[in-house]
Design a protein around this motif. Structure first.
Motif, PDB file in Angstrom:
ATOM      1  N   ILE A  43       0.849  -1.203   0.000  1.00  0.00           N
ATOM      2  CA  ILE A  43       0.000   0.000   0.000  1.00  0.00           C
ATOM      3  C   ILE A  43       0.884   1.252   0.000  1.00  0.00           C
ATOM      4  CG2 ILE A  43      -1.694   1.323   1.345  1.00  0.00           C
ATOM      5  CD1 ILE A  43      -2.695  -1.468   2.386  1.00  0.00           C
ATOM      6  N   ALA A  44       1.928   1.238   0.828  1.00  0.00           N
ATOM      7  CA  ALA A  44       2.827   2.398   0.891  1.00  0.00           C
ATOM      8  C   ALA A  44       3.545   2.594  -0.447  1.00  0.00           C
ATOM      9  CB  ALA A  44       3.833   2.214   2.024  1.00  0.00           C
ATOM     10  N   ALA A  45       4.032   1.490  -1.031  1.00  0.00           N
ATOM     11  CA  ALA A  45       4.848   1.585  -2.249  1.00  0.00           C
ATOM     12  C   ALA A  45       4.034   2.017  -3.457  1.00  0.00           C
ATOM     13  CB  ALA A  45       5.527   0.238  -2.527  1.00  0.00           C
ATOM     14  N   THR A  46       2.745   1.761  -3.439  1.00  0.00           N
ATOM     15  CA  THR A  46       1.922   2.105  -4.604  1.00  0.00           C
ATOM     16  C   THR A  46       1.191   3.437  -4.402  1.00  0.00           C
ATOM     17  OG1 THR A  46       0.167   0.687  -3.714  1.00  0.00           O
ATOM     18  CG2 THR A  46       1.582  -0.275  -5.385  1.00  0.00           C
ATOM     19  N   ASP A  47       1.459   4.106  -3.293  1.00  0.00           N
ATOM     20  CA  ASP A  47       0.844   5.421  -3.070  1.00  0.00           C
ATOM     21  C   ASP A  47       1.475   6.413  -4.057  1.00  0.00           C
ATOM     22  OD1 ASP A  47      -0.603   7.013  -0.445  1.00  0.00           O
ATOM     23  OD2 ASP A  47       0.644   8.211  -1.804  1.00  0.00           O
ATOM     24  N   PRO A  48       0.673   7.190  -4.774  1.00  0.00           N
ATOM     25  CA  PRO A  48       1.239   8.072  -5.798  1.00  0.00           C
ATOM     26  C   PRO A  48       2.192   9.142  -5.256  1.00  0.00           C
ATOM     27  CG  PRO A  48      -1.158   8.396  -5.566  1.00  0.00           C
ATOM     28  CD  PRO A  48      -0.795   7.220  -4.734  1.00  0.00           C
ATOM     29  N   ALA A  49       2.128   9.428  -3.957  1.00  0.00           N
ATOM     30  CA  ALA A  49       3.022  10.457  -3.404  1.00  0.00           C
ATOM     31  C   ALA A  49       4.415   9.920  -3.098  1.00  0.00           C
ATOM     32  CB  ALA A  49       2.406  11.033  -2.120  1.00  0.00           C
ATOM     33  N   VAL A  50       4.566   8.582  -3.110  1.00  0.00           N
ATOM     34  CA  VAL A  50       5.813   7.981  -2.623  1.00  0.00           C
ATOM     35  C   VAL A  50       6.841   7.813  -3.751  1.00  0.00           C
ATOM     36  CG1 VAL A  50       6.785   5.849  -1.649  1.00  0.00           C
ATOM     37  CG2 VAL A  50       4.716   6.856  -0.665  1.00  0.00           C
ATOM     38  N   ALA A  51       8.089   8.213  -3.468  1.00  0.00           N
ATOM     39  CA  ALA A  51       9.168   8.049  -4.445  1.00  0.00           C
ATOM     40  C   ALA A  51       9.975   6.781  -4.173  1.00  0.00           C
ATOM     41  CB  ALA A  51      10.099   9.256  -4.403  1.00  0.00           C
ATOM     42  N   ARG A  52      10.298   6.539  -2.922  1.00  0.00           N
ATOM     43  CA  ARG A  52      11.134   5.394  -2.541  1.00  0.00           C
ATOM     44  C   ARG A  52      10.785   4.938  -1.139  1.00  0.00           C
ATOM     45  NH1 ARG A  52      14.816   7.868  -6.008  1.00  0.00           N
ATOM     46  NH2 ARG A  52      16.637   6.647  -6.634  1.00  0.00           N
ATOM     47  N   ILE A  53      11.026   3.644  -0.879  1.00  0.00           N
ATOM     48  CA  ILE A  53      10.934   3.129   0.491  1.00  0.00           C
ATOM     49  C   ILE A  53      12.206   2.329   0.739  1.00  0.00           C
ATOM     50  CG2 ILE A  53       9.703   1.585   2.054  1.00  0.00           C
ATOM     51  CD1 ILE A  53       7.131   2.275   0.528  1.00  0.00           C
ATOM     52  N   PHE A  54      12.922   2.635   1.808  1.00  0.00           N
ATOM     53  CA  PHE A  54      14.161   1.930   2.121  1.00  0.00           C
ATOM     54  C   PHE A  54      13.903   0.846   3.169  1.00  0.00           C
ATOM     55  CE2 PHE A  54      15.364   6.291   0.928  1.00  0.00           C
ATOM     56  CZ  PHE A  54      16.163   6.012  -0.160  1.00  0.00           C
ATOM     57  N   VAL A  55      14.387  -0.372   2.849  1.00  0.00           N
ATOM     58  CA  VAL A  55      14.357  -1.478   3.815  1.00  0.00           C
ATOM     59  C   VAL A  55      15.709  -2.191   3.754  1.00  0.00           C
ATOM     60  CG1 VAL A  55      11.852  -1.852   3.515  1.00  0.00           C
ATOM     61  CG2 VAL A  55      13.465  -3.250   2.206  1.00  0.00           C
ATOM     62  N   HIS A  56      16.019  -2.973   4.765  1.00  0.00           N
ATOM     63  CA  HIS A  56      17.241  -3.781   4.754  1.00  0.00           C
ATOM     64  C   HIS A  56      17.163  -4.771   3.576  1.00  0.00           C
ATOM     65  CE1 HIS A  56      20.026  -6.944   5.953  1.00  0.00           C
ATOM     66  NE2 HIS A  56      20.634  -6.024   6.680  1.00  0.00           N
TER      67      HIS A  56
ATOM     68  N   HIS B  12      12.936  -0.434  11.146  1.00  0.00           N
ATOM     69  CA  HIS B  12      11.861   0.409  10.598  1.00  0.00           C
ATOM     70  C   HIS B  12      12.039   0.519   9.098  1.00  0.00           C
ATOM     71  CE1 HIS B  12      15.113   3.494  10.990  1.00  0.00           C
ATOM     72  NE2 HIS B  12      14.623   3.901   9.837  1.00  0.00           N
ATOM     73  N   PHE B  13      10.977   0.877   8.394  1.00  0.00           N
ATOM     74  CA  PHE B  13      11.142   1.228   6.986  1.00  0.00           C
ATOM     75  C   PHE B  13      11.036   2.737   6.859  1.00  0.00           C
ATOM     76  CE2 PHE B  13       6.567   1.724   5.780  1.00  0.00           C
ATOM     77  CZ  PHE B  13       5.939   1.002   6.786  1.00  0.00           C
ATOM     78  N   HIS B  14      11.658   3.243   5.827  1.00  0.00           N
ATOM     79  CA  HIS B  14      11.803   4.680   5.648  1.00  0.00           C
ATOM     80  C   HIS B  14      11.079   5.050   4.346  1.00  0.00           C
ATOM     81  CE1 HIS B  14      14.895   8.226   5.225  1.00  0.00           C
ATOM     82  NE2 HIS B  14      13.867   8.433   4.427  1.00  0.00           N
ATOM     83  N   VAL B  15      10.031   5.825   4.472  1.00  0.00           N
ATOM     84  CA  VAL B  15       9.272   6.244   3.294  1.00  0.00           C
ATOM     85  C   VAL B  15       9.738   7.642   2.879  1.00  0.00           C
ATOM     86  CG1 VAL B  15       6.992   6.707   2.323  1.00  0.00           C
ATOM     87  CG2 VAL B  15       7.262   4.942   4.074  1.00  0.00           C
ATOM     88  N   ARG B  16      10.049   7.785   1.605  1.00  0.00           N
ATOM     89  CA  ARG B  16      10.460   9.087   1.058  1.00  0.00           C
ATOM     90  C   ARG B  16       9.441   9.525   0.020  1.00  0.00           C
ATOM     91  NH1 ARG B  16      16.501   9.727  -0.371  1.00  0.00           N
ATOM     92  NH2 ARG B  16      16.419  10.153   1.868  1.00  0.00           N
ATOM     93  N   LEU B  17       8.809  10.640   0.288  1.00  0.00           N
ATOM     94  CA  LEU B  17       7.846  11.170  -0.680  1.00  0.00           C
ATOM     95  C   LEU B  17       8.570  11.892  -1.818  1.00  0.00           C
ATOM     96  CD1 LEU B  17       5.806  10.368   1.448  1.00  0.00           C
ATOM     97  CD2 LEU B  17       4.708  12.582   1.206  1.00  0.00           C
ATOM     98  N   ALA B  18       7.940  11.900  -2.975  1.00  0.00           N
ATOM     99  CA  ALA B  18       8.471  12.660  -4.108  1.00  0.00           C
ATOM    100  C   ALA B  18       8.299  14.152  -3.823  1.00  0.00           C
ATOM    101  CB  ALA B  18       7.708  12.285  -5.370  1.00  0.00           C
ATOM    102  N   CYS B  19       9.029  14.989  -4.569  1.00  0.00           N
ATOM    103  CA  CYS B  19       8.845  16.427  -4.436  1.00  0.00           C
ATOM    104  C   CYS B  19       7.387  16.767  -4.751  1.00  0.00           C
ATOM    105  CB  CYS B  19       9.762  17.170  -5.407  1.00  0.00           C
ATOM    106  SG  CYS B  19      11.448  17.312  -4.795  1.00  0.00           S
ATOM    107  N   PRO B  20       6.724  17.528  -3.872  1.00  0.00           N
ATOM    108  CA  PRO B  20       5.323  17.893  -4.144  1.00  0.00           C
ATOM    109  C   PRO B  20       5.222  18.714  -5.423  1.00  0.00           C
ATOM    110  CG  PRO B  20       5.941  18.370  -1.864  1.00  0.00           C
ATOM    111  CD  PRO B  20       7.206  18.045  -2.582  1.00  0.00           C
ATOM    112  N   GLU B  21       4.126  18.479  -6.129  1.00  0.00           N
ATOM    113  CA  GLU B  21       3.952  19.153  -7.415  1.00  0.00           C
ATOM    114  C   GLU B  21       3.985  20.672  -7.258  1.00  0.00           C
ATOM    115  OE1 GLU B  21       1.353  16.571  -9.929  1.00  0.00           O
ATOM    116  OE2 GLU B  21       0.552  18.556 -10.439  1.00  0.00           O
ATOM    117  N   GLY B  22       4.683  21.331  -8.163  1.00  0.00           N
ATOM    118  CA  GLY B  22       4.713  22.794  -8.160  1.00  0.00           C
ATOM    119  C   GLY B  22       5.716  23.405  -7.204  1.00  0.00           C
ATOM    120  N   GLU B  23       6.447  22.566  -6.458  1.00  0.00           N
ATOM    121  CA  GLU B  23       7.443  23.131  -5.534  1.00  0.00           C
ATOM    122  C   GLU B  23       8.823  23.069  -6.174  1.00  0.00           C
ATOM    123  OE1 GLU B  23       7.140  21.906  -1.409  1.00  0.00           O
ATOM    124  OE2 GLU B  23       4.973  22.134  -1.502  1.00  0.00           O
ATOM    125  N   ALA B  24       9.153  24.134  -6.895  1.00  0.00           N
ATOM    126  CA  ALA B  24      10.414  24.170  -7.633  1.00  0.00           C
ATOM    127  C   ALA B  24      11.610  24.228  -6.698  1.00  0.00           C
ATOM    128  CB  ALA B  24      10.424  25.370  -8.572  1.00  0.00           C
TER     129      ALA B  24
END
Ligand SMILES: [Zn+2]
Length: 302
Positions: free
Chosen positions: A176-189, A219-231
Motif C-alpha cells: 500500500i505504501a509503495a503504490t501510493d502516488p506520493a511515494v518516491a522510494r521506500i528503504f528497507v534492509h 523500521h522502513f523509511h518512506v520518502r515522498l516525491a517532491c510535491p507538485e509545483g514546488e520548484a
C-alpha cells in the motif's frame, strides 16, 4: 552636503562576528534549536540530505491508526503532504491489510534541516520512519513511547529475515505504501527486500519502489516525491527499471557492501548554513525562531 549617519565601527565588527559564528556553526545546532515550525506556507526546500522545511505541520501524537514515538526528539514535523500520507496509509493499511496501526518514528525537526544523531536525510519534511512493529491495542504512555525498543526483523548476525519475527501482514502494508502516488522510494534492509521478493511472486512490479539500504531492519523509511509545483524541492534520480529482485539485490546480499572501507572513510564535516539553499536561512529566521535550548557557545580551538 548632508552627511549620512554612520554606525560606529564596532557595530560592523559585531555583526561580522555574529555572521561568521553562524557560518561556522553546524547547521544541525541551528535547526535543532528551532522549537517551532517557520510560520510560512508549507514548502520542501533543497534536497533530502541538504535542505529544510518551511511551514512544517505536526503529526498528532495519536490517531485512529497511529501513535507517534519518541516525543522528546521533537521530530514529528513534516510537509503537509507527509502528514496526509501517514493518515492515509494508516487507514488503508488497517482496512486492506489488517495492520493494526503505525508506530511512527522520526519525520523532521520543526524546520527540517540537518539533525544531530544519525539521520543524513529527513531534512525537507518528506521522509518518515515507520516501525516494523505493529501498534499495540492500547495507547502507549509517554514513558513507553520514549523507552520501548523497536525489534529487528533479522536473525541476529545474518542478512536474513527471522521467520519468528516476520509478520505476514507486512507485505500488504508495504505494498500500500509503495503504490501510493506520493511515494518516491521506500528503504528497507536488503534481507527484508529479499523476503518481499520471495512472497510477492509474479506480483512484483510494486517492489521497484522498495529500495535495499543499510540499516532499516527495525523500521522502513518512506520518502515522498517532491510535491507538485514546488520548484524549491530537489528530487532524486529516477529508480532503475524492474523490481530490483535480481542482480542488484544479489550484490546487496553478498559480502562487498558490508566490508569496511580501506582506508576508512573519514567522517564528513557537518553541514553549515552555507551548504543549504539560501532560503533555509530565511526559514531559520522566520517568526523570530523561538529556541528550545540555545546552542552552547563554542570555545575556539587553540
Ligand atoms: Zn529514516
Amino acid at each position: 552636503m548632508r552627511r549620512l549617519p554612520t554606525l560606529p565601527a564596532t557595530a560592523f565588527v559585531l555583526a561580522a562576528t555574529a555572521a561568521a559564528a553562524q557560518n561556522a556553526t553546524p547547521a544541525r545546532d541551528l535547526f535543532g534549536a528551532a522549537a517551532t515550525p517557520a510560520p510560512m506556507n508549507t514548502m520542501a526546500i533543497g534536497g533530502y540530505s541538504a535542505g529544510c522545511l518551511a511551514g512544517g505541520a505536526q503529526l498528532a501524537a495519536d490517531g485512529p491508526n497511529w501513535q507517534a514515538m519518541r516525543p522528546a526528539r521533537n521530530r514529528a514535523f513534516g510537509h503537509t503532504d507527509t502528514i496526509a500520507f501517514i493518515e492515509r496509509l494508516s487507514a488503508d493499511a488497517a482496512r486492506i491489510a489488517g495492520w493494526p496501526g503505525l508506530l511512527v518514528g522520526d519525520i523532521s525537526q520543526p524546520r527540517g534541516g540537518p539533525a544531530a544523531g544519525g539521520h543524513v536525510s529527513h531534512q525537507t519534511g518528506l521522509d518518515v520512519d515507520i516501525w516494523f512493529m505493529p501498534m499495540p491495542d492500547y495507547r502507549l504512555s509517554a514513558a513507553e513511547r520514549t523507552n520501548l525498543s523497536a525489534i529487528s526483523l533479522l536473525r541476529p548476525g545474518t542478512l536474513e529475515v527471522d521467520p519468528a519475527r516476520w509478520d505476514d501482514r507486512l507485505p500488504g502494508l508495504l505494498r500500500i505504501a509503495a503504490t501510493d502516488p506520493a511515494v518516491a522510494r521506500i528503504f528497507v534492509h536488503p534481507g527484508i527486500k529479499a523476503r518481499l521478493c520471495e512472497v510477492a511472486g509474479a506480483d512484483s512490479a510494486w517492489l521497484r519502489t522498495i529500495r535495499p539500504w543499510y540499516g532499516h531492519e527495525y523500521h522502513f523509511h518512506v520518502r515522498l516525491a517532491c510535491p507538485e509545483g514546488e520548484a524549491t524541492c530537489i528530487p532524486q534520480d529516477a529508480i532503475p527499471e524492474g523490481d530490483g529482485c535480481g542482480a542488484e539485490l544479489a550484490w546487496w546480499l553478498g559480502p562487498e557492501p558490508w566490508q569496511p572501507a580501506d582506508p576508512p572513510t573519514p567522517p564528513a564535516a557537518p553541514l553549515t548554513l552555507a551548504d543549504l539553499p539560501p532560503a533555509c536561512a530565511t526559514v531559520l529566521a522566520a517568526g523570530g525562531a523561538p529556541v528550545v535550548d540555545p546552542p552552547l557557545p563554542r570555545i575556539p580551538p587553540r
